[in-house]
Design an enzyme around this catalytic site. Sequence first.
Site, mmCIF file in Angstrom:
data_model
loop_
_atom_site.group_PDB
_atom_site.id
_atom_site.type_symbol
_atom_site.label_atom_id
_atom_site.label_comp_id
_atom_site.label_asym_id
_atom_site.label_seq_id
_atom_site.Cartn_x
_atom_site.Cartn_y
_atom_site.Cartn_z
ATOM 1 N N ARG A 1 24.033 44.036 57.323
ATOM 2 C CA ARG A 1 24.840 43.518 58.587
ATOM 3 C C ARG A 1 25.425 44.925 59.674
ATOM 4 N NH1 ARG A 1 30.934 40.687 58.690
ATOM 5 N NH2 ARG A 1 29.636 38.735 57.793
ATOM 6 N N HIS B 1 24.761 35.313 63.525
ATOM 7 C CA HIS B 1 24.977 34.484 61.428
ATOM 8 C C HIS B 1 24.564 33.840 61.081
ATOM 9 C CE1 HIS B 1 27.414 35.440 59.036
ATOM 10 N NE2 HIS B 1 28.636 35.815 59.202
ATOM 11 N N GLN C 1 26.352 31.695 57.344
ATOM 12 C CA GLN C 1 26.940 31.493 58.145
ATOM 13 C C GLN C 1 26.441 30.007 58.308
ATOM 14 O OE1 GLN C 1 30.312 32.263 57.777
ATOM 15 N NE2 GLN C 1 31.239 29.919 58.215
ATOM 16 N N ASP D 1 35.616 30.232 66.898
ATOM 17 C CA ASP D 1 35.666 31.693 66.211
ATOM 18 C C ASP D 1 36.653 32.655 66.856
ATOM 19 O OD1 ASP D 1 34.624 34.403 65.142
ATOM 20 O OD2 ASP D 1 32.547 34.049 66.274
ATOM 21 N N CYS E 1 34.911 29.940 61.164
ATOM 22 C CA CYS E 1 33.774 30.821 60.603
ATOM 23 C C CYS E 1 34.636 31.230 59.218
ATOM 24 C CB CYS E 1 32.648 31.647 60.647
ATOM 25 S SG CYS E 1 33.505 32.554 62.218
ATOM 26 N N ARG F 1 30.084 29.350 51.227
ATOM 27 C CA ARG F 1 29.087 30.862 51.313
ATOM 28 C C ARG F 1 28.488 31.538 50.343
ATOM 29 N NH1 ARG F 1 30.018 34.206 55.701
ATOM 30 N NH2 ARG F 1 28.463 34.453 55.345
HETATM 31 N N1 NVA Z 1 32.091 36.919 66.172
HETATM 32 C C1 NVA Z 1 32.294 37.116 64.817
HETATM 33 C C2 NVA Z 1 31.978 36.598 63.882
HETATM 34 C C3 NVA Z 1 33.021 36.932 61.797
HETATM 35 C C4 NVA Z 1 32.740 36.628 61.336
HETATM 36 C C5 NVA Z 1 32.209 38.840 65.027
HETATM 37 O O1 NVA Z 1 30.906 39.283 65.133
HETATM 38 O O2 NVA Z 1 33.180 39.373 64.939
HETATM 39 N N1 CP Z 2 32.591 34.306 57.933
HETATM 40 C C1 CP Z 2 32.425 35.342 57.557
HETATM 41 O O1 CP Z 2 31.107 35.958 57.939
HETATM 42 O O2 CP Z 2 33.394 36.564 57.223
HETATM 43 P P1 CP Z 2 33.533 38.138 56.828
HETATM 44 O O3 CP Z 2 33.220 39.066 58.266
HETATM 45 O O4 CP Z 2 34.706 38.367 55.819
HETATM 46 O O5 CP Z 2 32.095 38.643 56.358
#
Ligand code: NVA
Ligand code: CP
Length: 307
Positions: A104, A131, A134, A226, A266, A294
Amino acid sequence: MPKRDLLSLAPISTEEIERLLGRAQFYKNRSRAAKESLPLAGRSVGLLFEKSSTRTRVSFEVAVTRLGGHPIFLSFDDIQIKRGETIGDTARVLSGYLDGLVIRTYEQEKLEDWARNASIPIINGLTDLHHPCQILSDLLTILEKRGKLKGLKLAYIGDGNNIAHSLMEGGAKVGMKVVIACPKKFMPDVGIVKETQSVARKSGGKIEVIHDPIQAAAGADILYTDVWVSMGQETEKRIRARQFKPYQINSKLAAQAAPDVLIMHCLPAHRGEEITAEVMEGPRSVIFDQADNRLPMQEAILERWVG
Ligand code: NVA
Ligand code: CP
């Protein structure tokens, strides 16, 4: 055989998505005690996170363990990258110890740098652009609730971000109609829009980007949202709060959708911003089913890419 990575959904075929959905269902229905399938026995998988995570981190750790492997969580703060070691050198070294790496990070280019330098599979655990894991599990949730994917209208209300991009890529592959409703300042990536529109033309789906949330929600089978401020965008909090105000999923917007609409997010969510507490906790919400799914999808992903 060349090494396989999961960096986005773009190179994944419709048949491959269908196979993953089938395998995720297998893992979901399998009893916890069942030992018949341990494709990661004797393998170690690194989880390298530069941003916070609850769901992705924990579901991957548990999934690796359930498949008989050994997960190793690595925070960017604790490895030598923080002190200037390059991605290239780190990727080469970790490839000697591990059998796969879930990452990540921020820029997609950084993830591609990891993938170029590693000789083990790299799985995208979220970047600023995509992502994929997800959205694969979200397709599982929709399939379970609706019995099909093709032909469904999914309206995504909010930021043209990583979730929107992967939804467009996944939705286009399986023949869904994905409508993104976002402010003009926060549109999805133009290249991804064009590419997914062309994929959708072949699958019988459709990808559209508009600015009116009510028009997007009209008759929708799925309403998805989101956060307005993604990780790394904290300094834009005020301007985003203003721009996204009309893009909230509330009971008025939900009333525009199909009576049996699925409400999706999500997570993590900010109740009272992108979604009201009432809708989030209401009878149409499948948000916590999404979170549950997930885990079996990570098992299917690990089996396919690392197993
Ligand atoms: N768009 C959000 C998704 C989190 C799972 C982010 O990137 O923070
Ligand atoms: N939806 C998701 O990816 O959650 P986290 O940021 O908690 O991993």
